[in-house]
Design a protein around this motif. Structure first.
Motif, short mmCIF file in Angstrom:
data_model
loop_
_atom_site.label_atom_id
_atom_site.label_comp_id
_atom_site.label_asym_id
_atom_site.label_seq_id
_atom_site.Cartn_x
_atom_site.Cartn_y
_atom_site.Cartn_z
N PHE A 155 -18.41 36.98 3.89
CA PHE A 155 -19.53 37.53 4.64
C PHE A 155 -19.23 37.58 6.14
O PHE A 155 -19.69 38.49 6.84
CB PHE A 155 -20.82 36.77 4.35
CG PHE A 155 -21.40 37.14 3.01
CD1 PHE A 155 -21.87 38.42 2.78
CD2 PHE A 155 -21.48 36.21 1.99
CE1 PHE A 155 -22.40 38.78 1.56
CE2 PHE A 155 -22.00 36.56 0.77
CZ PHE A 155 -22.47 37.85 0.54
N ALA A 156 -18.47 36.62 6.67
CA ALA A 156 -18.11 36.66 8.09
C ALA A 156 -17.21 37.86 8.39
O ALA A 156 -17.42 38.58 9.38
CB ALA A 156 -17.40 35.37 8.48
N LYS A 212 -16.99 40.62 6.59
CA LYS A 212 -17.79 41.82 6.38
C LYS A 212 -18.69 42.08 7.59
O LYS A 212 -18.81 43.21 8.04
CB LYS A 212 -18.64 41.68 5.12
CG LYS A 212 -19.47 42.90 4.79
CD LYS A 212 -20.27 42.66 3.52
CE LYS A 212 -21.10 43.83 3.10
NZ LYS A 212 -21.87 44.47 4.13
N TRP A 213 -19.32 41.04 8.12
CA TRP A 213 -20.21 41.21 9.27
C TRP A 213 -19.43 41.70 10.49
O TRP A 213 -19.86 42.61 11.19
CB TRP A 213 -20.91 39.89 9.59
CG TRP A 213 -21.87 40.01 10.72
CD1 TRP A 213 -23.15 40.46 10.67
CD2 TRP A 213 -21.62 39.68 12.09
NE1 TRP A 213 -23.71 40.42 11.91
CE2 TRP A 213 -22.81 39.95 12.81
CE3 TRP A 213 -20.53 39.17 12.77
CZ2 TRP A 213 -22.90 39.73 14.17
CZ3 TRP A 213 -20.63 38.96 14.13
CH2 TRP A 213 -21.81 39.24 14.81
N HIS A 214 -18.26 41.10 10.74
CA HIS A 214 -17.46 41.52 11.88
C HIS A 214 -16.95 42.96 11.71
O HIS A 214 -16.90 43.72 12.68
CB HIS A 214 -16.28 40.57 12.10
CG HIS A 214 -16.67 39.31 12.78
ND1 HIS A 214 -17.06 38.19 12.09
CD2 HIS A 214 -16.74 38.99 14.08
CE1 HIS A 214 -17.36 37.24 12.95
NE2 HIS A 214 -17.17 37.70 14.17
N TYR A 215 -16.59 43.33 10.51
CA TYR A 215 -16.15 44.69 10.26
C TYR A 215 -17.29 45.68 10.51
O TYR A 215 -17.09 46.71 11.16
CB TYR A 215 -15.65 44.82 8.81
CG TYR A 215 -15.22 46.21 8.43
CD1 TYR A 215 -14.00 46.71 8.88
CD2 TYR A 215 -16.02 47.01 7.63
CE1 TYR A 215 -13.60 47.99 8.55
CE2 TYR A 215 -15.62 48.29 7.29
CZ TYR A 215 -14.41 48.77 7.75
OH TYR A 215 -14.02 50.03 7.41
N ASP A 216 -18.48 45.35 10.03
CA ASP A 216 -19.64 46.22 10.25
C ASP A 216 -19.99 46.32 11.73
O ASP A 216 -20.35 47.39 12.22
CB ASP A 216 -20.85 45.73 9.45
CG ASP A 216 -20.65 45.89 7.95
OD1 ASP A 216 -19.76 46.67 7.55
OD2 ASP A 216 -21.38 45.23 7.18
N GLN A 217 -19.90 45.21 12.46
CA GLN A 217 -20.19 45.22 13.89
C GLN A 217 -19.16 46.07 14.64
O GLN A 217 -19.50 46.76 15.59
CB GLN A 217 -20.20 43.80 14.46
CG GLN A 217 -21.36 42.96 13.97
CD GLN A 217 -22.69 43.52 14.41
OE1 GLN A 217 -22.85 43.90 15.56
NE2 GLN A 217 -23.64 43.57 13.50
N LYS A 233 -20.04 49.64 14.23
CA LYS A 233 -21.26 49.99 14.94
C LYS A 233 -21.02 50.12 16.44
O LYS A 233 -21.55 51.01 17.09
CB LYS A 233 -22.34 48.93 14.67
CG LYS A 233 -23.71 49.31 15.20
CD LYS A 233 -24.77 48.34 14.71
CE LYS A 233 -24.82 47.13 15.59
NZ LYS A 233 -25.92 46.23 15.26
#
Length: 79
Positions: free
Chosen positions: A22-23, A25-30, A33
């Motif tokens: 999840f970390a 995935k979150w960094h990739y999404d950020q 964005k």
């Protein structure tokens, strides 16, 4: 009691793996964005984090040194 390290180790690996997924995935999404983030702002943020880290490390070293001296450990270096 021989089963406890196996169960605890499995749980630890599973929990850390889920957290890492999840970390990442979150960094990739950020990153997707905020593609247009200003380089100057990013360098400023990195500099602040590095300065805070160095100051924290220095404070920890001084606190450890003071605590060891207070507890009576000999901190002198003799060659």
């Amino acid at each position: 009691m021989d089963w406890f390290p196996i169960v605890a180790g499995t749980f630890k690996v599973l929990a850390l793996s889920i957290g890492m997924f999840f970390a990442i995935k979150w960094h990739y999404d950020q990153g997707k964005k905020n593609k247009q983030m200003d380089k100057r702002a990013m360098l400023r943020a990195v500099g602040k984090v590095a300065a805070i880290f160095v100051l924290s490390l220095l404070a920890l070293g001084l606190i450890a040194f003071a605590l060891l001296r207070m507890l009576g450990n000999d901190m002198t270096i003799s060659w």
